[in-house]
Design a protein around this motif. Structure first.
Motif, PDB file in Angstrom:
ATOM      1  N   LEU A 237       0.829  -1.202   0.000  1.00  0.00           N
ATOM      2  CA  LEU A 237       0.000   0.000   0.000  1.00  0.00           C
ATOM      3  C   LEU A 237       0.865   1.255   0.000  1.00  0.00           C
ATOM      4  O   LEU A 237       0.596   2.218  -0.729  1.00  0.00           O
ATOM      5  N   GLU A 238       1.926   1.238   0.781  1.00  0.00           N
ATOM      6  CA  GLU A 238       2.827   2.398   0.845  1.00  0.00           C
ATOM      7  C   GLU A 238       3.486   2.646  -0.505  1.00  0.00           C
ATOM      8  O   GLU A 238       3.566   3.784  -0.974  1.00  0.00           O
ATOM      9  N   GLN A 239       3.951   1.564  -1.179  1.00  0.00           N
ATOM     10  CA  GLN A 239       4.593   1.722  -2.483  1.00  0.00           C
ATOM     11  C   GLN A 239       3.583   2.190  -3.533  1.00  0.00           C
ATOM     12  O   GLN A 239       3.896   3.001  -4.399  1.00  0.00           O
ATOM     13  N   SER A 240       2.359   1.673  -3.430  1.00  0.00           N
ATOM     14  CA  SER A 240       1.321   2.029  -4.408  1.00  0.00           C
ATOM     15  C   SER A 240       0.970   3.507  -4.330  1.00  0.00           C
ATOM     16  O   SER A 240       0.745   4.161  -5.353  1.00  0.00           O
ATOM     17  N   GLY A 243       2.998   5.627  -6.376  1.00  0.00           N
ATOM     18  CA  GLY A 243       2.899   5.426  -7.823  1.00  0.00           C
ATOM     19  C   GLY A 243       3.786   4.341  -8.374  1.00  0.00           C
ATOM     20  O   GLY A 243       3.977   4.240  -9.586  1.00  0.00           O
ATOM     21  N   LYS A 244       4.324   3.476  -7.518  1.00  0.00           N
ATOM     22  CA  LYS A 244       5.229   2.427  -7.964  1.00  0.00           C
ATOM     23  C   LYS A 244       4.456   1.163  -8.329  1.00  0.00           C
ATOM     24  O   LYS A 244       3.415   0.870  -7.757  1.00  0.00           O
ATOM     25  N   GLN A 245       5.013   0.431  -9.302  1.00  0.00           N
ATOM     26  CA  GLN A 245       4.458  -0.848  -9.715  1.00  0.00           C
ATOM     27  C   GLN A 245       5.162  -1.944  -8.920  1.00  0.00           C
ATOM     28  O   GLN A 245       6.371  -2.145  -9.061  1.00  0.00           O
ATOM     29  N   VAL A 246       4.425  -2.640  -8.072  1.00  0.00           N
ATOM     30  CA  VAL A 246       5.043  -3.635  -7.194  1.00  0.00           C
ATOM     31  C   VAL A 246       4.277  -4.954  -7.289  1.00  0.00           C
ATOM     32  O   VAL A 246       3.129  -5.005  -7.741  1.00  0.00           O
ATOM     33  N   ALA A 247       4.943  -6.020  -6.862  1.00  0.00           N
ATOM     34  CA  ALA A 247       4.338  -7.351  -6.854  1.00  0.00           C
ATOM     35  C   ALA A 247       4.563  -7.994  -5.504  1.00  0.00           C
ATOM     36  O   ALA A 247       5.634  -7.841  -4.895  1.00  0.00           O
ATOM     37  N   VAL A 248       3.551  -8.711  -5.031  1.00  0.00           N
ATOM     38  CA  VAL A 248       3.678  -9.565  -3.850  1.00  0.00           C
ATOM     39  C   VAL A 248       3.557 -10.998  -4.355  1.00  0.00           C
ATOM     40  O   VAL A 248       2.524 -11.383  -4.913  1.00  0.00           O
ATOM     41  N   VAL A 249       4.618 -11.777  -4.211  1.00  0.00           N
ATOM     42  CA  VAL A 249       4.685 -13.131  -4.748  1.00  0.00           C
ATOM     43  C   VAL A 249       4.428 -14.120  -3.615  1.00  0.00           C
ATOM     44  O   VAL A 249       5.071 -14.051  -2.562  1.00  0.00           O
ATOM     45  N   VAL A 250       3.498 -15.046  -3.841  1.00  0.00           N
ATOM     46  CA  VAL A 250       3.102 -16.034  -2.821  1.00  0.00           C
ATOM     47  C   VAL A 250       3.265 -17.420  -3.432  1.00  0.00           C
ATOM     48  O   VAL A 250       2.630 -17.736  -4.437  1.00  0.00           O
ATOM     49  N   PRO A 251       4.111 -18.280  -2.851  1.00  0.00           N
ATOM     50  CA  PRO A 251       4.359 -19.603  -3.449  1.00  0.00           C
ATOM     51  C   PRO A 251       3.106 -20.455  -3.600  1.00  0.00           C
ATOM     52  O   PRO A 251       2.903 -21.078  -4.632  1.00  0.00           O
ATOM     53  N   ASP A 252       2.267 -20.521  -2.604  1.00  0.00           N
ATOM     54  CA  ASP A 252       1.062 -21.362  -2.657  1.00  0.00           C
ATOM     55  C   ASP A 252      -0.184 -20.478  -2.689  1.00  0.00           C
ATOM     56  O   ASP A 252      -1.090 -20.639  -1.888  1.00  0.00           O
ATOM     57  N   GLN A 266      -8.375  -5.609   4.275  1.00  0.00           N
ATOM     58  CA  GLN A 266      -8.318  -4.900   5.559  1.00  0.00           C
ATOM     59  C   GLN A 266      -7.369  -3.716   5.480  1.00  0.00           C
ATOM     60  O   GLN A 266      -7.665  -2.630   6.002  1.00  0.00           O
ATOM     61  N   VAL A 267      -6.232  -3.919   4.814  1.00  0.00           N
ATOM     62  CA  VAL A 267      -5.218  -2.868   4.760  1.00  0.00           C
ATOM     63  C   VAL A 267      -5.560  -1.801   3.726  1.00  0.00           C
ATOM     64  O   VAL A 267      -5.466  -0.601   3.992  1.00  0.00           O
ATOM     65  N   PHE A 268      -5.993  -2.232   2.536  1.00  0.00           N
ATOM     66  CA  PHE A 268      -6.212  -1.299   1.435  1.00  0.00           C
ATOM     67  C   PHE A 268      -7.547  -0.564   1.536  1.00  0.00           C
ATOM     68  O   PHE A 268      -7.647   0.592   1.152  1.00  0.00           O
ATOM     69  N   GLU A 269      -8.603  -1.249   1.994  1.00  0.00           N
ATOM     70  CA  GLU A 269      -9.941  -0.652   2.010  1.00  0.00           C
ATOM     71  C   GLU A 269     -10.690  -1.113   3.235  1.00  0.00           C
ATOM     72  O   GLU A 269     -11.586  -1.958   3.141  1.00  0.00           O
ATOM     73  N   LYS A 489     -11.176 -13.440 -12.506  1.00  0.00           N
ATOM     74  CA  LYS A 489     -11.897 -12.171 -12.523  1.00  0.00           C
ATOM     75  C   LYS A 489     -11.201 -11.188 -13.465  1.00  0.00           C
ATOM     76  O   LYS A 489      -9.970 -11.087 -13.464  1.00  0.00           O
ATOM     77  N   GLN A 490     -11.991 -10.498 -14.254  1.00  0.00           N
ATOM     78  CA  GLN A 490     -11.459  -9.433 -15.094  1.00  0.00           C
ATOM     79  C   GLN A 490     -11.447  -8.148 -14.281  1.00  0.00           C
ATOM     80  O   GLN A 490     -12.498  -7.608 -13.946  1.00  0.00           O
ATOM     81  N   THR A 491     -10.246  -7.699 -13.957  1.00  0.00           N
ATOM     82  CA  THR A 491     -10.104  -6.502 -13.121  1.00  0.00           C
ATOM     83  C   THR A 491      -9.246  -5.479 -13.845  1.00  0.00           C
ATOM     84  O   THR A 491      -8.416  -5.832 -14.695  1.00  0.00           O
ATOM     85  N   PRO A 492      -9.426  -4.205 -13.546  1.00  0.00           N
ATOM     86  CA  PRO A 492      -8.623  -3.162 -14.210  1.00  0.00           C
ATOM     87  C   PRO A 492      -7.165  -3.246 -13.764  1.00  0.00           C
ATOM     88  O   PRO A 492      -6.848  -3.832 -12.720  1.00  0.00           O
ATOM     89  N   PRO A 493      -6.236  -2.676 -14.546  1.00  0.00           N
ATOM     90  CA  PRO A 493      -4.820  -2.662 -14.150  1.00  0.00           C
ATOM     91  C   PRO A 493      -4.639  -1.990 -12.794  1.00  0.00           C
ATOM     92  O   PRO A 493      -5.376  -1.070 -12.441  1.00  0.00           O
ATOM     93  N   ALA A 494      -3.653  -2.462 -12.054  1.00  0.00           N
ATOM     94  CA  ALA A 494      -3.416  -1.920 -10.715  1.00  0.00           C
ATOM     95  C   ALA A 494      -1.922  -1.807 -10.473  1.00  0.00           C
ATOM     96  O   ALA A 494      -1.115  -2.517 -11.089  1.00  0.00           O
ATOM     97  N   ASN A 495      -1.559  -0.925  -9.542  1.00  0.00           N
ATOM     98  CA  ASN A 495      -0.144  -0.770  -9.187  1.00  0.00           C
ATOM     99  C   ASN A 495       0.388  -1.958  -8.408  1.00  0.00           C
ATOM    100  O   ASN A 495       1.588  -2.198  -8.384  1.00  0.00           O
ATOM    101  N   VAL A 496      -0.514  -2.685  -7.752  1.00  0.00           N
ATOM    102  CA  VAL A 496      -0.104  -3.819  -6.919  1.00  0.00           C
ATOM    103  C   VAL A 496      -0.653  -5.093  -7.536  1.00  0.00           C
ATOM    104  O   VAL A 496      -1.848  -5.193  -7.824  1.00  0.00           O
ATOM    105  N   GLN A 497       0.231  -6.058  -7.738  1.00  0.00           N
ATOM    106  CA  GLN A 497      -0.176  -7.354  -8.263  1.00  0.00           C
ATOM    107  C   GLN A 497       0.216  -8.438  -7.261  1.00  0.00           C
ATOM    108  O   GLN A 497       1.343  -8.457  -6.771  1.00  0.00           O
TER     109      GLN A 497
END
Length: 929
Positions: A237-240, A243-252, A266-269, A489-497
């Motif tokens: 959220l802080e990076q977004s 205006g930065k493009q960031v990714a959170v990678v989750v193995p499972d 909870q954090v974003f909204e 789900k078809q969602t619009p582009p976002a700064n956080v993936q």
């Protein structure tokens, strides 16, 4: 070859290059970045980047081969993965040695795919095992089915395609140069493809585009998985916001999707967690898909198709009846109240029972309307209003009509067997009977789910060609399999993936947080196919079978992800429950960073709270009088006990749902005694008639009254015969003992029983229902009697704030009352308890004129009645005026109250000031809660 930065790679590309990536997400990323690259160069018109995902490119090539090459067009009909799974299921079901064919289905499908894709068509005899020989027999049967019906699966199509490429039959359709990018591993199937392309004269290259040549990642440790995800979401959220493009990678990610999304919301909204809250889909994007059958709209459809009207647990039935996708979208309150009443009586209910309950509630509503209409006509002569009230439609009338339509549809028996395409029609008709997907406008995601449902039905119809006619049960199984397809789900582009490990392939970001990297999770543990020999899988380096290959694969992914952004954070939890965890050996070399863990907040705490203004408002809007409220004595009793109780129950309708109980509860037992005594005195009428009864005649009379009361109680309920017999014996014994006490009284006549008495207090119209009124021996004086099967005391009649106002209300409403009586029909102690001014007519009662017996009471019974009248008027006036303070009279006022979560009595920090006895909040918490 590695390129550092997209611009460097785009500069090196020539127009004759075809780019092939592992997934469509990377294709969209490259096309978007290539457009930006050309725009920054000032190009307004340019050729798009020639780029496709590997699977889509292979499918397109194979379609061209079928169109252009007659030999491949004659191969037969292709089957999709669902059709293949159904055929394998048929093969396995014919093996009598298998106890559970479903447990072997997925491993068998995987084994067949591995052998074909890895080109292991004739395994070495040295690898044979019992399991492998069994699998090869199944595979031969499967191959026979395909050959008989001239079918082939996607793995066969892949081998046919390689053959066509090697024979240079598709050279005109192949690019001159092809670049494979974003692939972390180059397994045997891709090596076979590369060999075929090289043989056909295609120039093949491998490129990786990285953000940094010398990746440096920071390693962090968190107490547990939830704290780790919360920290990653806070960072994203802080990076977004920058205006930065960031990714959170989750193995499972697929397994943890629900928990991950909950924390990010909870954090974003935080406000999205509130009732009626809406989440902004543009805040972040999730790559993982959930099975279509688990989406709420589609899950409801599956349940409706499967339900034949048989008895269901009330909890499941309630979920269906309150679903926004079933029947009419309105009537929420009425439907909720209906299911609450049903849940209070039974734990399972069928469609017939539900329909009968709706009809019963409609009838009760109509009777109440007619009663109100009659009162309106008699009291106000407002005939038009009365007729309008009688002509109104019951709130659940529409629901009853819909349930009747569903019931009629269910009466049409489905065919014993039908083609899957015919079952599609049947399923659609059933859903139309339920008015699925509801009358409200679908949201964007729900509309997408509905479109996927239509596609799933079309896929389901394709089973016609491979299975033929099937029965209803098999059709349901096939539909369930079809609905396991992923829903993206078809969602619009976002700064956080939020991405899985494979979805992050090849993309570049400003920052990456890769979580969950403990030694148990990364590299992934080995999981070889149980039907194939382990040595064969290791030799050919099949997935999850070779430790060295898996370690190399995980190391390549680690290298690629940590080089895909300038800022990279890798993290792991220290504990999984009570199990200690250590970091993966692949991230141990990264510099450890000590960071204070952000607190895992409740959703309402994620945003800075606004300053609150404390406003104590304990007065509601006054009631316009005169007014008639349902509840009778209950209004006065609750207002005296705690004004908020009366306000919540009688004005907010905040009634609790009675829990279902096995057998009979205390209220049932008390009602039985009341009913039996009422029946007896309707027959006897006077004490003289009671005394005239022989023991045998009286016993028969009691038995008849008990049987009638038991029958009324048991109607519509499942009560065992033995239970009812024991209850009948208990009631007969108690009533017989009570009548023995009635014999000892002075002469009396029962004048009224269970009669309704209208009464107005301070403009509040009440309808009282009196248990019993006796006329005493002088032929004029009345004794008002209230049956109590529990223990009671005269203190409950004392003011201020009378605890038990029934008798005071009756006594002040009737003329010539000379005695107020509790008839305590209790097994431990049967007695009369009350006050009278004429002890010679009712010797068992206290004489208020007796200084000892009448302690705490006025000198005369007339003064008692006057004091009661004043107190009851004051309590009624308080309710009418809107007095609704949380002010319990004493601890007992809260003991059985179920409004604690509404009045929040436990959160008060000071004693409540009542009109008399103040309540200590510490004592109240201990007693009431």
């Amino acid at each position: 070859m590695n390129y550092y930065g997209l611009s460097a790679w785009f500069d090196a590309l020539t127009r004759d290059v075809f780019i092939c990536s592992p997934n469509q997400r990377l294709v969209r990323f490259y096309q978007r970045e290539y457009a930006n690259y050309q725009s920054n160069k000032g190009c307004e018109a340019f050729a798009p980047l020639d780029c496709m995902a590997l699977e889509l490119w292979q499918n397109a090539l194979w379609r061209k081969a079928q169109l252009l090459l007659p030999a491949y067009a004659a191969k037969g009909q292709a089957i999709n993965p669902l059709q293949k799974k159904a055929l394998w299921q048929q093969v396995l079901s014919r093996d009598d040695n298998l106890w559970a064919a479903g447990d072997v289905l997925d491993p068998a499908l995987d084994a067949d795919k591995l052998l074909k894709m890895w080109g292991v068509l004739e395994p070495d005899a040295s690898h044979l095992t019992d399991e492998f020989e069994l699998f090869m027999r199944w595979q031969d049967e499967y191959r026979t089915v395909l050959n008989e019906q001239k079918l082939y699966d996607s793995q066969d199509a892949y081998n046919f395609l390689l053959e066509a490429i090697e024979q240079k039959a598709l050279n005109a359709q192949l690019p001159q140069r092809i670049v494979f990018t974003g692939f972390d591993q180059w397994p045997t199937p891709l090596k076979r493809l590369e060999q075929a392309l090289v043989a056909a004269g295609v120039e093949v290259a491998h490129h990786q585009v990285l953000a940094s040549q010398n990746p440096v990642a920071k390693r962090r440790q968190y107490a547990n998985g939830k704290s780790e995800v919360f920290a990653a979401a806070t960072w994203a959220l802080e990076q977004s916001t920058r205006g930065k493009q960031v990714a959170v990678v989750v193995p499972d990610l697929g397994q943890r999707l629900t928990d991950i999304e909950r924390v990010f919301q909870q954090v974003f909204e935080p406000n999205a967690q509130l009732p009626q809250g809406q989440f902004d889909e543009s805040l972040y994007n999730v790559s993982a898909a959930e099975p279509l059958g688990q989406c709420p709209l589609i899950k409801t459809a599956s349940q409706l198709i499967a339900w034949q009207g048989q008895a269901l647990p009330v909890a499941e039935l309630k979920a269906l009846m309150l679903s926004p996708f079933v029947l009419d979208f309105g009537l929420w309150q009425e439907r909720a109240q209906l299911m609450a009443r049903l849940a209070g009586r039974t734990n399972r209910a069928s469609l017939l029972q539900l329909k009968a309950e709706v009809a019963h509630q409609n009838q009760r509503w109509q009777e109440a309307q007619l009663s109100r209409a009659a009162v309106a006509e008699s009291e106000s002569n407002k005939e038009s209003q009365g007729k309008e009230a009688a002509q109104k439609t019951a709130p659940l009338a529409v629901l009853h009509e819909m349930l009747e339509q569903v019931y009629q549809h269910l009466q049409v028996r489905p065919p014993k067997k039908a083609l899957p395409s015919q079952w599609c029609v049947f399923f659609s008709e059933r859903l139309r009977a339920w008015a699925w997907p509801g009358s409200r406008t679908l949201s964007s995601h729900e509309y997408q789910q509905h479109e996927h449902w239509q596609h799933a039905l079309a896929e389901f119809a394709l089973f016609d060609s491979v299975l033929g006619a099937v029965d209803f049960k098999r059709a349901q199984q096939l539909l369930t399999q079809s609905l396991k397809a992923p829903f993206h789900k078809q969602t619009p582009p976002a700064n956080v993936q939020i991405l899985g490990v494979l979805e992050a392939a090849g993309q570049l970001f400003d920052g990456i947080w890769w979580l969950g990297l403990d030694a148990h999770s990364w590299p992934e543990p080995l999981k070889p196919n149980p039907l194939l020999p382990a040595a064969l899988q290791r030799e050919h380096k099949m997935p999850r079978a070779n430790a060295t290959a898996e370690l190399d694969y995980a190391a390549a992914i680690t290298q690629r992800i940590t080089a895909s952004a300038e800022e990279v954070i890798v993290s792991h939890p220290a504990f999984n429950g009570e199990e200690p965890l250590v970091p993966s050996p692949l991230i141990e070399a990264f510099t450890a960073e000590d960071m204070a863990e952000p607190p895992v907040l409740h959703p309402w705490q994620c945003k800075e709270p606004k300053p609150l203004q404390l406003l104590q408002d304990d007065t509601a809007t006054a009631i316009a009088t005169p007014v008639e409220l349902r509840g009778g004595v209950g209004v006065i009793k609750r207002q005296a006990a705690c004004p908020f109780q009366a306000f919540a129950v009688h004005r907010l309708q905040a009634t609790s749902i009675e829990p279902m109980e096995d057998g009979l509860n205390n209220r049932d037992r008390g009602n039985l005694v009341h009913d039996v005594l009422e029946h007896l005195w309707q027959h006897l009428q006077t004490q003289q008639n009671l005394l005239a009864q022989t023991p045998e005649a009286l016993a028969a009379l009691i038995a008849a009254a008990t049987d009638e009361a038991i029958a009324r109680l048991a109607k519509g309920r499942r009560l065992g015969e033995r239970l009812l017999l024991l209850e009948a014996q208990r009631v007969q014994s108690r009533v017989d003992s009570w009548l023995a006490l009635e014999r000892l009284r002075e002469p009396f006549t029962v004048k009224h029983q269970e009669e309704t008495l209208p009464l107005e207090l301070a403009g509040l119209k009440l309808r009282l229902r009196m248990d019993r009124v006796d006329c005493l021996a002088d032929g004029k004086t009345l004794a008002v009697i209230d049956y109590k099967t529990g223990k009671t005391t005269l203190k409950s009649w004392q003011w201020p704030r009378i605890d038990e106002p029934q008798i005071p209300l009756y006594a002040t409403a009737l003329p010539d009352v000379g005695a107020a009586v509790f008839a305590q029909v209790n097994t431990q102690e049967m007695k009369y308890l009350g006050l009278t001014a004429m002890p010679h007519l009712f010797a068992e009662l206290n004489d208020v004129a007796d200084s000892k017996a009448g302690k705490g009471w006025p000198d005369t019974f007339a003064d008692v009645l006057m004091q009661w009248q004043q107190e009851l008027q004051a309590v009624a006036a308080s309710f009418v005026a809107g007095h609704a303070a949380v002010a319990p009279k004493n601890v007992q006022s809260c003991m059985y109250c179920e409004l604690h979560s509404l009045c929040r009595i436990a959160e008060h920090s000071a004693p409540q000031a009542g009109d008399g006895n103040a309540v200590n909040i510490t004592e109240l918490k201990g007693a009431a809660l």
